[in-house]
Structures are given as C-alpha cells and as structure tokens.
Design a protein around this motif. Structure first.
Motif, PDB file in Angstrom:
ATOM      1  N   GLU A 195     -76.451 -32.116  82.979  1.00 58.68           N
ATOM      2  CA  GLU A 195     -75.727 -31.909  81.731  1.00 58.68           C
ATOM      3  C   GLU A 195     -74.869 -30.654  81.805  1.00 58.68           C
ATOM      4  O   GLU A 195     -73.910 -30.500  81.057  1.00 58.68           O
ATOM      5  CB  GLU A 195     -76.710 -31.808  80.566  1.00 58.68           C
ATOM      6  CG  GLU A 195     -77.533 -33.064  80.349  1.00 58.68           C
ATOM      7  CD  GLU A 195     -78.653 -32.847  79.350  1.00 58.68           C
ATOM      8  OE1 GLU A 195     -78.364 -32.309  78.262  1.00 58.68           O
ATOM      9  OE2 GLU A 195     -79.799 -33.205  79.649  1.00 58.68           O
ATOM     10  N   GLY A 196     -75.244 -29.743  82.669  1.00 58.10           N
ATOM     11  CA  GLY A 196     -74.482 -28.524  82.880  1.00 58.10           C
ATOM     12  C   GLY A 196     -74.841 -27.942  84.230  1.00 58.10           C
ATOM     13  O   GLY A 196     -75.855 -28.313  84.836  1.00 58.10           O
ATOM     14  N   ASN A 248     -85.705 -21.875  75.596  1.00 57.64           N
ATOM     15  CA  ASN A 248     -85.664 -23.225  76.132  1.00 57.64           C
ATOM     16  C   ASN A 248     -87.071 -23.541  76.633  1.00 57.64           C
ATOM     17  O   ASN A 248     -87.456 -23.182  77.743  1.00 57.64           O
ATOM     18  CB  ASN A 248     -84.633 -23.300  77.262  1.00 57.64           C
ATOM     19  CG  ASN A 248     -84.656 -24.625  77.989  1.00 57.64           C
ATOM     20  OD1 ASN A 248     -85.103 -25.643  77.461  1.00 57.64           O
ATOM     21  ND2 ASN A 248     -84.170 -24.622  79.224  1.00 57.64           N
ATOM     22  N   VAL A 289     -84.364 -26.377  84.058  1.00 64.27           N
ATOM     23  CA  VAL A 289     -83.299 -25.667  84.772  1.00 64.27           C
ATOM     24  C   VAL A 289     -83.706 -25.543  86.233  1.00 64.27           C
ATOM     25  O   VAL A 289     -84.769 -25.003  86.547  1.00 64.27           O
ATOM     26  CB  VAL A 289     -83.046 -24.274  84.172  1.00 64.27           C
ATOM     27  CG1 VAL A 289     -81.973 -23.531  84.956  1.00 64.27           C
ATOM     28  CG2 VAL A 289     -82.640 -24.391  82.709  1.00 64.27           C
ATOM     29  N   SER A 345     -72.185 -32.598  75.812  1.00 64.60           N
ATOM     30  CA  SER A 345     -73.168 -31.541  75.576  1.00 64.60           C
ATOM     31  C   SER A 345     -72.530 -30.222  75.170  1.00 64.60           C
ATOM     32  O   SER A 345     -73.232 -29.233  74.967  1.00 64.60           O
ATOM     33  CB  SER A 345     -74.015 -31.318  76.839  1.00 64.60           C
ATOM     34  OG  SER A 345     -74.724 -32.477  77.186  1.00 64.60           O
ATOM     35  N   VAL A 372     -69.964 -28.000  81.895  1.00 61.98           N
ATOM     36  CA  VAL A 372     -70.870 -28.596  80.913  1.00 61.98           C
ATOM     37  C   VAL A 372     -70.271 -29.933  80.501  1.00 61.98           C
ATOM     38  O   VAL A 372     -69.062 -30.021  80.236  1.00 61.98           O
ATOM     39  CB  VAL A 372     -71.049 -27.694  79.673  1.00 61.98           C
ATOM     40  CG1 VAL A 372     -71.937 -28.375  78.647  1.00 61.98           C
ATOM     41  CG2 VAL A 372     -71.617 -26.340  80.061  1.00 61.98           C
ATOM     42  N   ILE A 422     -84.271 -28.373  78.067  1.00 62.48           N
ATOM     43  CA  ILE A 422     -84.075 -29.125  79.304  1.00 62.48           C
ATOM     44  C   ILE A 422     -84.529 -28.273  80.476  1.00 62.48           C
ATOM     45  O   ILE A 422     -84.497 -27.043  80.420  1.00 62.48           O
ATOM     46  CB  ILE A 422     -82.587 -29.505  79.482  1.00 62.48           C
ATOM     47  CG1 ILE A 422     -81.696 -28.260  79.366  1.00 62.48           C
ATOM     48  CG2 ILE A 422     -82.166 -30.569  78.482  1.00 62.48           C
ATOM     49  CD1 ILE A 422     -80.224 -28.538  79.556  1.00 62.48           C
ATOM     50  N   VAL A 425     -76.645 -25.836  76.080  1.00 65.50           N
ATOM     51  CA  VAL A 425     -76.581 -26.025  77.535  1.00 65.50           C
ATOM     52  C   VAL A 425     -75.820 -24.890  78.198  1.00 65.50           C
ATOM     53  O   VAL A 425     -76.252 -24.341  79.219  1.00 65.50           O
ATOM     54  CB  VAL A 425     -75.946 -27.390  77.876  1.00 65.50           C
ATOM     55  CG1 VAL A 425     -75.798 -27.542  79.388  1.00 65.50           C
ATOM     56  CG2 VAL A 425     -76.793 -28.523  77.314  1.00 65.50           C
ATOM     57  N   ALA A 482     -78.682 -27.858  85.009  1.00 62.66           N
ATOM     58  CA  ALA A 482     -79.391 -27.924  83.731  1.00 62.66           C
ATOM     59  C   ALA A 482     -79.614 -29.376  83.352  1.00 62.66           C
ATOM     60  O   ALA A 482     -78.651 -30.152  83.262  1.00 62.66           O
ATOM     61  CB  ALA A 482     -78.598 -27.218  82.639  1.00 62.66           C
ATOM     62  N   GLY A 483     -80.891 -29.727  83.132  1.00 63.11           N
ATOM     63  CA  GLY A 483     -81.218 -31.082  82.738  1.00 63.11           C
ATOM     64  C   GLY A 483     -80.824 -32.087  83.789  1.00 63.11           C
ATOM     65  O   GLY A 483     -80.882 -31.828  85.007  1.00 63.11           O
TER      66      GLY A 483
END
Length: 709
Positions: free
Chosen positions: A563-564, A361, A493, A600, A596, A491, A606, A559-560
């Motif tokens: 998104e998660g 990532n 973290v 996604s 999540v 993305i 993710v 995440a992002g």
C-alpha cells in the motif's frame, strides 16, 4: 487545501440532511401561535417549520466542520463513509416522532421489567406469534416490509469516561456538547462509566460507597447528555451478564469473556434513534446477583456485541421476535471509534523527543509500545520517575490498561475502525469555548479545533506523527497529561534490511552487499512496480531503473500489502569516480522513491507509517531527496524536512532531514575563497556540496520520456 465554499454548499445541500441518524427530526413541536392557523393545518406548518430549522442548523454545522477540515480529500472520505445512498425516503416527521417515542418508551419499559422482576420476560408482553402471522384483509395494498438492504449502516462510537467524579459540571457539559455534535454528524454514541481509581485492581468488590458513586456519576452524565442531545440519554443497568470463565476459548480475537451483552434489546433500538445509553460497570451473574466488573471488560463486551461476535445470536431469538413485533429490521452496526477519556491523557514515550505516542500502528508497534510502558513501570520507585515526567507509580499501569483494551477491541473490528485516548479537558475545551458568550469589548482569539470532531472528519490525529520532534515537542510539567494518542489496527511494516536487528542502514561494503530488488525472495517486484506506477501515475522503465541503482540499494520499506513504500539508495557526488570506502562521508543516503497507492492517500496513515520507519529507524541521522518544484506534495515534504533548496535548473527542489548541513558549509567556506573554487574534491567537499551534486545528477527512469515527476 480547503474545500471551496460554493462547491461545499452544492455538495452538502443534498447530502447533509441524510447524514443524521438522530431522531431529533422527529421531536417536533406541534403547537402553533399563529392566529390564522388551527387544527391539522397548524400542526403541519409547525412541523415543516421545525424540520426546516433543524435541517438548516445541522447543515450549517456540517459545512462549518468541513471548512475546518485540512483538505478536500478528508471531506470527500468523510462524506463517502457516512453518507447513505439508500436512506429510507418514506420517513415523515409524524411517523418518525411516533417511532422514536415508541422506542424510548419500550426501552424504559424493558428496563423497568428487569428491575422489578429480575427476570428477562422476553416477548411476554408482545403480540403472540399467531396474531403476528395472521392474514390481514384490507382494500389497500400494505406497504412492503423494509429489508435489511434498505437500512443504512448504524455508525457508532463507544466512549468510556474515567473518573467523572473529578470533573466539574462545565467540563462534563463540554464533553456532552462535543458528543452531541458528533451524533449530528452521523456518529451514534454508547457511553461507559468508569469511576475506578488510577490503580488497576485485580479484585473487584461491590461496595455500597462505590455503587453510590457510580449511580451519582451516571445520573450526572445522563443529565449532561440530555441537555445537548435532543433524543436524550438514559442509564442501562441490566444489559450485561457475567459468568466465571476460567479460561477463554482459544482465539486471536478473544471472542468470549466473563462479561457479555445479554439483553441487547436495551441498547440497539435506543441507539438507532439517537438515544445515548449510559452503561455502568456492573453485570448480573447466573443467579441474577449484581457483581462489579472492570469497565474495560464492559468496553470489550460492547465492542464484541457491536462487531457481531456474540453468543446471544445463537442462544435465543428474542431480538428477532422483538424486531418482528416492532416491524423494524435491525440496521447493521459499524463501530467506527473507541474513545477513551482519561485524565492521564494519551500514551507517553520516553524514547521520543516529543514525549508522547501521537499515532500507534498496532500491527507493527504494539509490542514495542507495550515493552516501553513495562520498562517505564519497572523504572518507577515510590517517589516516581527520576526525570519527573511521571509522578505516580500507577500511571504506567493505567496506560498499559488503556493500550491493551484498545488493542483487544480493535482486533474484532474492521480495519477502518480506530481509537483515540484523550483527556476529558481536550474533548471539552473547544466545545466550551464555542458556547461562551462573546462581547464586543473582549479580545478574540482563533478558536482551537476540537480533537474529537477533527478526528471524526479526518480519521487522523490533530498532529501528524511523522513531523520532526522539534515541531511537535511540548513543554509540560511532571503532572501534565500526555497529548492524545490515535490508534489503528494498522498494517505491518517490512524493512529490508531490518534496522531493529542490524541497526541503521549502512553504506555498501564486502560485508554489507546491496539488495537486488528483482531477485530478492522477500520482495514482490511486480507489486513494487505497480505501487510506484500507481503513486506517480506514470510508467516506470524497470530495466533502466534496476541498472541505475544496481549495487547501490540501501534498503526498502513496504507497508501492508504494498500500500506504500520507500526505496533508498547510496549515492556519490559525480566528481567521485572510484567508490569510496564504507566509512566515507561521501556515501549520501538518498530517498529515491516514496510511493503510496492513490487509494490509500489521505487515509489510514500509510504515508506517516512509511515516513516514520524511514526517518526514525532506517536513517535517524538524516537523508536527502528531490522533488519536482511544482509537485503539490512539496508542502508535506517541507513540514518534515530540516531545509529545502531550489536547484539551479529550476526543475527540482532539494529537501534534507540532516541537521547542520548549512552550518557546516558556512563554517568550512568562511574566509577561504580558494576552497570555493576547488570544492569538487572529496577533501574540501561538504555535505551541502555533495547533496547538490547527487540531486542534480540522478537520471529519471520513466518509460514515457516526459519531464520527470
């Protein structure tokens, strides 16, 4: 889960034919051997027969590939990405054949003009503007000119093959077959030749021996591609220009460089018709002198061109004039893949038990991976690394070069684009196996999946990066290449607290207070609630949840843009009333929420990103969690857990990633019946007992009052 075969056929019967951009549909036979046919009727029948045969073969290929896909979500995402709802329906075999031949002839003619004259003559041989704009008198209405909205996107893969001179014809043919299969699945190909040695040189000299090698290998590659790719392939010599750029324009995406695409009309029309351009690593300076350039710079120049970052659009209108002359609007390009075929394989890792970076990532890991490679490079001496994993001092430099070119290329591409660094043998081996003849007396084994085809269908690596190291470890010799590495722009973290600064998450104490989710300025609590509710598909009783975990939050991963994420708590067995000291083993690391977004799930990695941060950075020594016994995600959990156990109530399944939990319980209770009767005390309680107590005692916090999810 696999797609139902009948459902596949129904879905693909209407869509498979539209997935192919290749003009092989146009190159139809016009000869007929039937005695009862003659003239135009015979030609039409032949074309119909060839078209049906081609469509049937391509549909079978697509269905077979989707059958090998891990799940129907992957197939659905693939069809959604590559299927075009506005594909032109007016293309017939006859005009498609004529268009393909015209494009190929024009591409070769343009190349010939540049070769003979050394000057780009532009539209000198095209009809004049006055003729093009003259009114046309006709009794029938002319067909309207197609607009760019009616042209389907042109999906591309940019492939660079390093050291083709070391490959035999069989391996090169396997690569060509794989790329032709990808083209039939809707991904057009542009090819870059790299004949450089392992050592990354800062100075480049155009020597006759090197140029001869590049010419020979380019011809081999073209021949191999033409054998399997029906529209064909050809070498493009004069597409690139070079200028001495001492300092690049300040930009995070590095829009300009010394190498640029100057004559893109040598690339786009052939690519649109399925022809694969093979680009050697040289360009022409302002004096039209051929100069040698880095193949990585060629990759970056093509990536910028395909992404639309180019100065040619503003310097001249030659391409527009050419498109007007051809009456063919330019399709929008989407560079989906950067594929680096390198004999060294993917990016190695000395910090991971599996010895490789399976998934990177870049947004969150680029600096760490680059630093690791620099450490590996500095640790090498003339005889190589002491561990024997790397035998050549030049290997870390080559891996760094691959990492840097991918990172710079993905910066200018959409977030959905990705890259794969893989050995030529991996890209070719399954294709070769598929084409080998089979005899009834031979022993049949299950054919391995092709990593490139698998990646095209799923946008994932062959092996999940979140699997525990023992499940993906490989026994390799010092000279063996590293397994493939899958890379995405990715993305960011966020880990609160950050274990890279404070170390792994620690139990609450006076010096380590718990996080308050609703009041922490680093956390957008409403977005966090939306993430949980979207992932679990039910309403959360936020007040009840906050009261339950108050003072026990170990940390949170985001995440992002939410998104998660994951929320972990420190739990204690129900028999322990007074909170134990911070160093007590009765503080149990518990995964309370793992979420999540539904949009996604199954793509973008993710879940793997969050899980990797959770188990490798935050709780490297293990944690425990529970899941509803009927939860379909339990298979995913099982593959990443050390063990699982169905709780006595039949409602929950317990998972853990801690090593030695069962062995500790067996050793402590062996031959001690009295301990079994009094194992509810801290003195006699094992981690297994504590895990059972914690997982059985967590009270759900859902607002709907239904059975826990």
């Amino acid at each position: 889960m696999f797609l139902c075969q009948k459902a596949q056929c129904r879905a693909l019967g209407l869509k498979a034919a539209r997935l192919t951009r290749s003009p092989c549909a146009s190159q139809l036979s016009t000869n007929s051997t039937g005695p009862e046919s003659s003239g135009p009727e015979r030609t039409r029948n032949s074309r119909k027969s060839s078209a049906k045969e081609r469509q049937r073969a391509e549909r079978d290929q697509l269905i077979q590939s989707l059958k090998e896909s891990p799940g129907k979500r992957d197939a659905r995402n693939f069809l959604k990405h590559f299927d075009s709802p506005q594909q032109a329906k007016s293309i017939t075999p006859s005009n498609a054949q004529r268009a393909a031949s015209e494009v190929a002839e024009r591409a070769h003619h343009n190349e010939w003009r540049l070769t003979r004259t050394g000057v780009n003559l532009g539209n000198l041989y095209e009809p004049t503007k006055a003729i093009q704009d003259s009114p046309v008198f006709t009794q029938q209405p002319l067909p309207e000119k197609r607009t760019s909205d009616s042209i389907e996107p042109l999906h591309l893969a940019l492939v660079k093959l390093r050291q083709p001179q070391t490959l035999d014809d069989e391996t090169l043919g396997g690569i060509a077959l794989t790329l032709s299969q990808m083209a039939r699945l809707g991904l057009n190909i542009a090819f870059v030749v790299d004949c450089d040695d392992d050592i990354v040189s800062d100075t480049l000299t155009l020597k006759p021996d090197w140029e001869k090698t590049v010419r020979e290998q380019s011809a081999r590659i073209v021949d191999a591609l033409e054998e399997f790719n029906e529209p064909g392939a050809f070498e493009v010599d004069h597409a690139l220009s070079y200028s001495d750029v001492s300092t690049e324009i300040p930009s995070t995406v590095q829009v300009r460089g010394g190498v640029e695409v100057k004559n893109n009309h040598l690339l786009f029309p052939p690519i649109e018709d399925g022809i694969i351009p093979v680009v050697p690593p040289w360009a022409y300076d302002q004096e039209l002198k051929k100069v040698r350039v880095h193949p990585d710079d060629v990759v970056l120049a093509l990536a910028r061109e395909f992404a639309g970052f180019t100065t040619q659009r503003f310097e001249d209108n030659e391409q527009k004039d050419l498109d007007d002359a051809l009456d063919k609007p330019r399709a929008s390009t989407v560079l989906d893949r950067i594929i680096i075929l390198d004999p060294l394989g993917g990016i190695p890792s000395t910090r991971r038990a599996d010895g490789a970076h399976i998934f990177v990532n870049l947004e969150a890991e680029f600096k760490d991976v680059r630093g690791e490679l620099h450490e590996l490079k500095s640790s090498l001496g003339p005889s190589g690394l002491d561990t024997g994993r790397t035998s050549d001092v030049s290997e870390p430099s080559r891996h760094l070069s691959n990492l840097n070119v991918v990172q710079r290329a993905l910066k200018v591409l959409p977030p959905a684009s990705s890259a794969l660094i893989i050995t030529p043998a991996e890209a070719a081996i399954s294709s070769q196996a598929a084409s080998l003849p089979f005899t009834s007396t031979s022993v049949r084994t299950r054919r391995s999946k092709n990593p490139l085809i698998h990646n095209l269908l799923t946008d994932k690596p062959m092996i999940s990066s979140s699997l525990p190291a023992p499940l993906v470890s490989h026994h390799i010799e010092s000279t063996a290449p590293t397994p493939a590495t899958f890379l995405k722009k990715g993305i960011p973290v966020t880990m609160i607290p950050d274990p890279r600064v404070t170390g792994g998450w620690q139990p609450p104490s006076l010096s380590n207070t718990s996080i308050e989710l609703e009041n922490d300025p680093r956390i957008d609590f409403p977005k966090l609630v939306d993430l949980i509710e979207d992932s679990f598909r039910r309403k959360l009783d936020a007040r009840h949840y906050l009261d339950r975990i108050k003072g026990r939050v170990a940390g949170i991963i985001i995440a992002g843009n939410y998104e998660g994420g994951a929320i972990c708590t420190w739990e204690t067995p129900s028999s322990i009333i007074v909170p134990p000291p911070a160093d007590s083993p009765m503080w149990i690391p518990y995964l309370d929420k793992f979420a999540v977004l539904t949009s996604s799930q199954g793509s973008g990695g993710v879940a793997d990103i969050v899980w990797g941060a959770l188990t490798r950075s935050c709780f490297p020594d293990g944690l425990v969690w529970r899941s509803r016994t009927s939860n379909p995600v339990n298979k995913w959990y099982f593959e990443r857990a050390v063990g699982m156990w169905n709780l006595p109530d039949g409602q929950w399944t317990m998972f853990w990633t801690t090593d030695g939990v069962v062995e500790e319980w067996a050793q402590k209770h062996s031959g001690h019946e009295s301990i079994l009767k009094n194992n509810n005390t801290e003195e006699h309680m094992t981690r297994w007992d504590a895990y059972l107590s914690v997982c059985g005692g967590v009270i759900p916090s859902w607002a709907d009052g239904k059975r826990p999810d």
